[in-house]
Design an enzyme around this catalytic site. Structure first.
Site, mmCIF file in Angstrom:
data_model
loop_
_atom_site.group_PDB
_atom_site.id
_atom_site.type_symbol
_atom_site.label_atom_id
_atom_site.label_comp_id
_atom_site.label_asym_id
_atom_site.label_seq_id
_atom_site.Cartn_x
_atom_site.Cartn_y
_atom_site.Cartn_z
ATOM 1 N N LYS A 1 15.332 9.006 -15.660
ATOM 2 C CA LYS A 1 15.685 9.482 -14.316
ATOM 3 C C LYS A 1 16.847 8.657 -13.752
ATOM 4 C CE LYS A 1 13.644 9.727 -9.711
ATOM 5 N NZ LYS A 1 14.555 8.734 -9.135
ATOM 6 N N LYS B 1 18.818 2.514 -16.419
ATOM 7 C CA LYS B 1 19.243 2.769 -17.806
ATOM 8 C C LYS B 1 20.403 1.858 -18.219
ATOM 9 C CE LYS B 1 20.005 7.103 -17.093
ATOM 10 N NZ LYS B 1 19.409 7.203 -15.750
ATOM 11 N N LYS C 1 30.586 8.049 -13.432
ATOM 12 C CA LYS C 1 30.909 6.814 -12.702
ATOM 13 C C LYS C 1 31.572 5.773 -13.603
ATOM 14 C CE LYS C 1 26.804 5.720 -11.027
ATOM 15 N NZ LYS C 1 25.937 6.713 -11.691
ATOM 16 N N ASP D 1 18.372 12.797 -16.271
ATOM 17 C CA ASP D 1 17.641 13.445 -17.360
ATOM 18 C C ASP D 1 18.511 14.567 -17.910
ATOM 19 O OD1 ASP D 1 17.421 15.017 -15.176
ATOM 20 O OD2 ASP D 1 15.291 15.442 -15.391
#
Lengths: 383, 255
Positions: B13, B18, B44, B131
């Site tokens: 998510k 991450k 980004k 995801d």
């Protein structure tokens, strides 16, 4: 506005180039896109569509199918279209629709492959790039999927000879004659042959002749994997044909080294501009030097240029405006290019004295000029 | 393709950590002497900042936007901590364009420029935005890219929900391409019964727990210095924990 075409029609896209490279080989060609994409290929980019029966299908990837990305539908459609038809391979080509939703062609091909005894492969096309990129990848996939291990024999394969470049039947005959008259047998013509046999037996030839940018990738793959050398060039005129075939007989360099020629003081033409595929342009440049004593020659292309073959007088053009500016800056006495390129010559200016020779490039002018009978390859050129 | 290379996509998510976890694992594995490549798959373009000391990597899409095409890996690569090879896909300005297509374009370019053949990494980590929202973001799972997937989740409801979506995508691509779910990393948010919730998900997914990351202020401290904790202080308990998770990944090949 960069990229806006006002004189030329849209340049042929990569999936049309890929289709052209595979068109007569007995496979099933699946174009994963809305039906307009297959319409472009069959109606405008493929001269053989009208006379040749090929299994070419559209997946009909329209709005809801694109949003949901249900690739089972693609698989089912291929199963239904191809069914029990006798085809030698199945290939999936991408279009802008499938590219934007990132359709998983390799995954679908993996599933299809399990139920097939024939090769199933994908060619990475998006419809965003021009034809030579798709044709390059298609010739490469042919090399990867079909070449059989055989002992080397003699003769030459011609690679990159699809009609989307310049290579209609008459030109192919001229090229073949120019090579065979000089004692070298032509075994296969990739892009023009009507079966996979010449691909399967490619290693029986001792050398490859690449006649368009589109053939370079496959030739390099074959050199790296099998050690078969290649030369890039098109037989154009007697002297350059002599030279090219000599190089094919003892291929030491991939780039034809053209003997130096002194510029003529007799002819009116001092400077020429050739607009077209890189390898063909390079060969016509050699012809002009060797047989017409025109040595101040520029080339320009809307399509890809390979750095190995590119000199500082070989230019990429990315807009019609840039081509107009180039003509205005170079002030050539002679322009050779697709017939539609004549529209870039300003009729009211001094440049109206420019001599123009129209050579149909189907990736540029599509069906408008592909029936012209001018000879622009082989020993005897029409100009 | 280079033999024995392990290509692992990290999904989870948005905001679950991450990039932090991926960079820490890259740093840990590189510290053990392996060659590591990390590919940020987020518009980004900030996945690898903690590996490069904050030196921004020119994203592939930014480079293509400014130069039209890219013919040299040197123009888009950043070599970070312990020689980790860092790429960033980049993407459009928020609200316009197609980030998924940006990932596709990036992967195709890296293929064309033979990035894997040239750098010969032992491990490739794909750090993927959010995801699996569309075909482009599934790109790392597609044939020839990742072979294994790690899901990062907390015990929060929406994180578990996202993890379920990722598990579904892995199943879809497993049938086509043989991709495997390597396991789950629990990045704890101090949710009540967090380990139990995560364990329920792991059991129902028929997978395993690769490791648990406890909340630790040191992560934030070293992130503010554009470092991972591995680079900042390998003797910290949190660093040793990442090393242990890295060992599990190295030893836990899924197929």
């Amino acid at each position: 506005m960069k990229g806006l075409l006002k004189i030329l029609p849209p340049l042929s896209p990569d999936y049309a180039g890929a289709s052209s490279a595979l068109y007569t080989l007995g496979g099933a060609i699946i174009i994963n896109g809305a039906d307009g994409c297959i319409g472009n290929v069959t109606g405008y980019d493929e001269p053989r569509f009208f006379d040749y029966n090929t299994h070419i299908y559209s997946s009909g990837l329209r709005e809801v199918k694109a949003i949901t990305g249900d690739e089972e539908i693609l698989k089912e459609k291929i199963d239904n279209s191809v069914g029990d038809k006798d085809v030698s391979f199945i290939t999936i080509l991408g279009t802008p629709n499938s590219a934007v939703i990132a359709s998983d062609h390799k995954g679908v091909a993996n599933i299809l492959r399990r139920g097939q005894r024939i090769p199933v492969f994908t060619i990475n096309t998006t419809g965003i790039l021009t034809y030579e990129k798709g044709a390059s990848n298609a010739f490469l996939e042919l090399a990867k999927n079909f070449i059989e291990d055989r002992p080397t024999g003699s003769g030459v394969n011609i690679i990159g000879a699809s009609p989307m470049d310049y290579w209609g039947e008459a030109q192919i005959k001229s090229i073949k004659r120019a090579i065979e008259n000089r004692g070298l047998q032509v075994n296969g013509i990739w892009g023009a042959d009507n079966s996979l046999e010449s691909i399967r037996k490619a290693l029986m030839s001792e050398v490859n002749l690449v006649v368009s940018y589109s053939g370079l990738k496959a030739a390099r793959y074959m050199k790296k994997k099998y050690g078969i050398p290649y030369i890039a060039g098109v037989p154009a005129g007697r002297q350059f044909s002599d030279h090219l075939v000599e190089m094919l007989k003892s291929p030491e360099s991939e780039v034809p080294v053209v003997p130096e020629v002194q510029p003529s003081t007799q002819r009116g033409v001092k400077r020429a501009l050739i607009i077209g595929d890189q390898i063909w342009s390079m060969s016509i440049k050699a012809y002009l030097g060797l047989e017409k004593e025109i040595t101040d020659v520029y080339t320009a292309s809307f399509f890809s240029l390979d750095p190995v073959y590119r000199s500082e007088t070989d230019l990429i053009i990315d807009s019609e405006k840039q081509l107009k500016q180039l003509i205005s800056r170079l002030k050539p006495d002679l322009i050779i290019g697709d017939p539609l390129c004549e529209g870039f010559i300003e009729k009211s200016s001094p440049s109206s004295d420019i001599e123009f020779i129209g050579i149909p490039h189907p990736a540029v002018s599509s069906r408008l000029h592909w029936d012209h009978d001018i000879v622009y390859a082989g020993e005897e050129l029409s100009f | 393709m280079v033999n024995n290379m392990r290509k692992i996509a990290i999904y989870g998510k948005g905001g679950i950590g991450k990039s932090t976890v991926t960079s820490s694992l890259s740093a840990a594995i590189a510290s053990m002497g392996y060659r590591v490549m990390q590919i940020g798959c987020d518009p980004k373009a900030d996945s690898t900042l903690n590996l490069t000391g904050g030196k921004e990597t020119v994203s592939v899409i930014q480079y293509l936007q400014e130069n039209g095409n890219c013919e040299n890996l040197d123009d888009i690569v950043n070599i970070g901590f312990k020689n980790i090879v860092c790429f960033e896909a980049g993407g459009p300005t928020p609200g316009v364009g197609c980030a998924g297509r940006g990932i596709v374009t990036t992967f195709e370019l890296l293929d064309e420029l033979e990035a894997f053949e040239i750098y010969k990494p032992d491990f490739v980590f794909y750090d993927v935005l959010g995801d699996v929202v569309c075909g482009g973001f599934a790109m790392p799972m597609r044939n020839g890219y990742a072979d294994e997937v790690i899901i990062i989740t907390s015990g929060e409801k929406m994180a578990i929900f996202a993890a379920g979506n990722i598990r579904t995508a892995v199943k879809t691509f497993h049938e086509r391409n043989g991709i495997e779910l390597l396991g789950v990393i629990l990045n704890k948010r101090n949710v009540k019964n967090e380990e139990e919730i995560a364990n329920d998900f792991i059991v129902s997914s028929d997978t395993k727990l690769i490791g648990t990351v406890e909340r630790d202020d040191n992560i934030q401290i070293y992130e503010n210095r554009n470092q991972t904790v591995i680079e900042g202080d390998p003797t910290l308990p949190i660093s040793k924990n990442f090393m242990a998770i890295a060992e599990n990944i190295i030893g836990g090949k899924s197929s």
